[in-house]
Design a protein around this motif. Structure first.
Motif, PDB file in Angstrom:
ATOM      1  N   GLY A  10      32.550  59.677  37.792  1.00 32.28           N
ATOM      2  CA  GLY A  10      32.785  60.253  36.471  1.00 32.28           C
ATOM      3  C   GLY A  10      33.195  59.221  35.440  1.00 32.28           C
ATOM      4  O   GLY A  10      33.361  58.034  35.736  1.00 32.28           O
ATOM      5  N   ASN A  11      33.387  59.670  34.212  1.00 33.39           N
ATOM      6  CA  ASN A  11      33.730  58.772  33.102  1.00 33.39           C
ATOM      7  C   ASN A  11      35.001  57.988  33.381  1.00 33.39           C
ATOM      8  O   ASN A  11      35.107  56.815  33.000  1.00 33.39           O
ATOM      9  CB  ASN A  11      33.898  59.574  31.805  1.00 33.39           C
ATOM     10  CG  ASN A  11      32.575  59.937  31.170  1.00 33.39           C
ATOM     11  OD1 ASN A  11      31.614  59.176  31.222  1.00 33.39           O
ATOM     12  ND2 ASN A  11      32.506  61.129  30.579  1.00 33.39           N
ATOM     13  N   VAL A  12      35.983  58.626  34.021  1.00 33.87           N
ATOM     14  CA  VAL A  12      37.237  57.960  34.359  1.00 33.87           C
ATOM     15  C   VAL A  12      37.232  57.502  35.811  1.00 33.87           C
ATOM     16  O   VAL A  12      37.611  56.368  36.132  1.00 33.87           O
ATOM     17  CB  VAL A  12      38.446  58.882  34.098  1.00 33.87           C
ATOM     18  CG1 VAL A  12      39.743  58.193  34.510  1.00 33.87           C
ATOM     19  CG2 VAL A  12      38.502  59.286  32.628  1.00 33.87           C
ATOM     20  N   VAL A  71      40.871  65.135  39.908  1.00 38.90           N
ATOM     21  CA  VAL A  71      40.297  65.666  38.673  1.00 38.90           C
ATOM     22  C   VAL A  71      39.706  67.021  39.007  1.00 38.90           C
ATOM     23  O   VAL A  71      38.900  67.135  39.946  1.00 38.90           O
ATOM     24  CB  VAL A  71      39.192  64.747  38.119  1.00 38.90           C
ATOM     25  CG1 VAL A  71      38.628  65.321  36.817  1.00 38.90           C
ATOM     26  CG2 VAL A  71      39.712  63.339  37.895  1.00 38.90           C
ATOM     27  N   ASP A  72      40.092  68.059  38.275  1.00 40.09           N
ATOM     28  CA  ASP A  72      39.442  69.355  38.463  1.00 40.09           C
ATOM     29  C   ASP A  72      37.971  69.194  38.078  1.00 40.09           C
ATOM     30  O   ASP A  72      37.668  68.757  36.964  1.00 40.09           O
ATOM     31  CB  ASP A  72      40.097  70.419  37.583  1.00 40.09           C
ATOM     32  CG  ASP A  72      41.441  70.888  38.130  1.00 40.09           C
ATOM     33  OD1 ASP A  72      41.640  70.821  39.352  1.00 40.09           O
ATOM     34  OD2 ASP A  72      42.282  71.325  37.324  1.00 40.09           O
ATOM     35  N   GLN A 106      44.619  64.187  36.506  1.00 46.47           N
ATOM     36  CA  GLN A 106      44.067  63.969  35.170  1.00 46.47           C
ATOM     37  C   GLN A 106      44.079  65.283  34.403  1.00 46.47           C
ATOM     38  O   GLN A 106      43.231  66.145  34.591  1.00 46.47           O
ATOM     39  CB  GLN A 106      42.642  63.421  35.260  1.00 46.47           C
ATOM     40  CG  GLN A 106      42.062  63.076  33.893  1.00 46.47           C
ATOM     41  CD  GLN A 106      40.659  62.523  34.020  1.00 46.47           C
ATOM     42  OE1 GLN A 106      40.440  61.527  34.702  1.00 46.47           O
ATOM     43  NE2 GLN A 106      39.700  63.161  33.374  1.00 46.47           N
ATOM     44  N   SER A 107      45.038  65.417  33.520  1.00 42.21           N
ATOM     45  CA  SER A 107      45.201  66.621  32.724  1.00 42.21           C
ATOM     46  C   SER A 107      44.790  66.323  31.279  1.00 42.21           C
ATOM     47  O   SER A 107      43.961  65.447  31.032  1.00 42.21           O
ATOM     48  CB  SER A 107      46.647  67.104  32.813  1.00 42.21           C
ATOM     49  OG  SER A 107      46.804  68.374  32.228  1.00 42.21           O
ATOM     50  N   VAL A 137      54.410  63.635  41.578  1.00 44.25           N
ATOM     51  CA  VAL A 137      53.205  63.962  40.816  1.00 44.25           C
ATOM     52  C   VAL A 137      53.347  63.460  39.391  1.00 44.25           C
ATOM     53  O   VAL A 137      54.435  63.521  38.798  1.00 44.25           O
ATOM     54  CB  VAL A 137      52.929  65.484  40.832  1.00 44.25           C
ATOM     55  CG1 VAL A 137      54.084  66.270  40.219  1.00 44.25           C
ATOM     56  CG2 VAL A 137      51.629  65.812  40.098  1.00 44.25           C
ATOM     57  N   VAL A 138      52.256  62.938  38.857  1.00 39.07           N
ATOM     58  CA  VAL A 138      52.213  62.576  37.449  1.00 39.07           C
ATOM     59  C   VAL A 138      51.013  63.262  36.834  1.00 39.07           C
ATOM     60  O   VAL A 138      49.892  63.223  37.366  1.00 39.07           O
ATOM     61  CB  VAL A 138      52.147  61.045  37.235  1.00 39.07           C
ATOM     62  CG1 VAL A 138      50.932  60.418  37.900  1.00 39.07           C
ATOM     63  CG2 VAL A 138      52.168  60.706  35.743  1.00 39.07           C
ATOM     64  N   HIS A 139      51.262  63.949  35.720  1.00 40.15           N
ATOM     65  CA  HIS A 139      50.211  64.600  34.954  1.00 40.15           C
ATOM     66  C   HIS A 139      49.819  63.678  33.802  1.00 40.15           C
ATOM     67  O   HIS A 139      50.657  63.377  32.935  1.00 40.15           O
ATOM     68  CB  HIS A 139      50.692  65.939  34.402  1.00 40.15           C
ATOM     69  CG  HIS A 139      51.239  66.863  35.442  1.00 40.15           C
ATOM     70  ND1 HIS A 139      50.496  67.306  36.515  1.00 40.15           N
ATOM     71  CD2 HIS A 139      52.469  67.435  35.569  1.00 40.15           C
ATOM     72  CE1 HIS A 139      51.230  68.120  37.262  1.00 40.15           C
ATOM     73  NE2 HIS A 139      52.432  68.206  36.713  1.00 40.15           N
ATOM     74  N   LEU A 140      48.584  63.235  33.797  1.00 36.89           N
ATOM     75  CA  LEU A 140      48.100  62.379  32.712  1.00 36.89           C
ATOM     76  C   LEU A 140      47.586  63.272  31.586  1.00 36.89           C
ATOM     77  O   LEU A 140      46.506  63.863  31.690  1.00 36.89           O
ATOM     78  CB  LEU A 140      46.991  61.451  33.209  1.00 36.89           C
ATOM     79  CG  LEU A 140      47.337  60.510  34.357  1.00 36.89           C
ATOM     80  CD1 LEU A 140      46.144  59.615  34.672  1.00 36.89           C
ATOM     81  CD2 LEU A 140      48.568  59.666  34.025  1.00 36.89           C
TER      82      LEU A 140
END
Length: 291
Positions: A10-12, A71-72, A106-107, A137-140
């Motif tokens: 994916g892009n990231v 990533v969802d 990745q949020s 957990v880290v939410h970006l």
């Protein structure tokens, strides 16, 4: 340490993959089609065929994993929020079954609202589920991707950028590779613990009008803003055959950010990343336009 990476093409995700390999890690990559991996990386990773909406598939693929970049995935199900819920169920089951202690998720900015943000509400579902697991957990909370401009490529070539956003509202614009740098740093570090929110804002906030002027300058052509209404967007998406729920998720996402949203995370040293939009337009968008 066993590190697993979802959406590695994916892009990231493709940049997270590269950074992990460059760090000396042999990551486990989870994707629907392992053949989609670039040939030069296939012998540097352990690729596992996975459907992220299938609980058993994800649990089996993450056995022995210590740290997971999640990533969802995009789905074609009629109700996008149902797709997010299924992906979240897979993730939560894998964390519980396999004792995964660290997740980098990745949020997006807007997930903090929890409701009323259209498609972003699905990311809020995942954030909430991860918070309840009691892991590190880290939410970006990412800003607006540079690569979103590629969806409007035909319009740009005709001299316009089309948006339902207020053309003068400033938004944080960010390069996917900068998101990946933050994600990889968090993924490979074992020095942080607990729940964290890490916004990723890019180097500056820009309005769509400023972006159009910048794109026009780099491409040496006139590029203006064409502002459309939510009803215009609904009509166009219905013409593409999208379900009512898919249309609502897209329209409400734009409206949620546009209509009075104030981010929970202000811009500061930790949220500001280096890649400028002008450079990305010059090296990526211009090349695509000239292809």
């Amino acid at each position: 340490m066993t590190v697993a990476i979802t959406t590695p093409t994916g892009n990231v995700g493709r940049h997270v993959l590269r950074l992990a390999v460059q760090a000396g890690i042999r990551p486990r990559v989870l994707l629907r089609h392992p053949s989609a991996l670039p040939s030069e990386v296939r012998d540097r990773v352990d690729a596992v065929r996975v459907d992220q909406l299938d609980v058993d598939s994800v649990v089996a693929a993450t056995t022995g994993v210590d740290a997971l970049y999640w990533v969802d995935p995009p789905t074609s199900v009629p109700d996008p929020l149902d797709g997010y819920r299924k992906a979240t169920e897979s993730l939560a089951a894998a964390v519980r079954a396999n004792g995964i202690r660290r997740v980098v998720f990745q949020s997006s900015q807007g997930a903090e609202c929890r409701q009323g943000m259209g498609d972003i509400d699905g990311l809020a579902v995942t954030e909430t589920a991860l918070d309840e697991l009691g892991i590190d957990v880290v939410h970006l909370r990412c800003g607006y991707f540079f690569t979103n401009l590629l969806f409007d490529l035909d319009s740009i070539l005709e001299g316009t950028i089309t948006t339902a956003m207020d053309p003068d509202r400033k938004l944080p614009w960010v390069a996917p590779e900068d998101i990946a740098a933050v994600a990889a740093a968090r993924l490979l570090s074992s020095d942080w613990h607990g729940r964290h929110v890490q916004a990723v804002h890019g180097p500056e906030d820009l309005s769509f009008r400023e972006v159009a002027a910048l794109v026009g300058e780099v491409l040496d052509r006139s590029v203006t803003i064409r502002q459309v209404s939510d009803d215009d967007v609904r009509e166009e998406l219905a013409g593409f055959g999208m379900s009512p729920e898919q249309i609502v998720s897209i329209v409400d996402m734009t409206a949620g950010i546009r209509d009075g949203f104030v981010p929970e995370n202000p811009r500061d040293f930790t949220t500001t990343t280096p890649t400028a939009l002008a450079g990305w337009v010059r090296t990526r968008l211009k090349a695509v336009c000239e292809a």
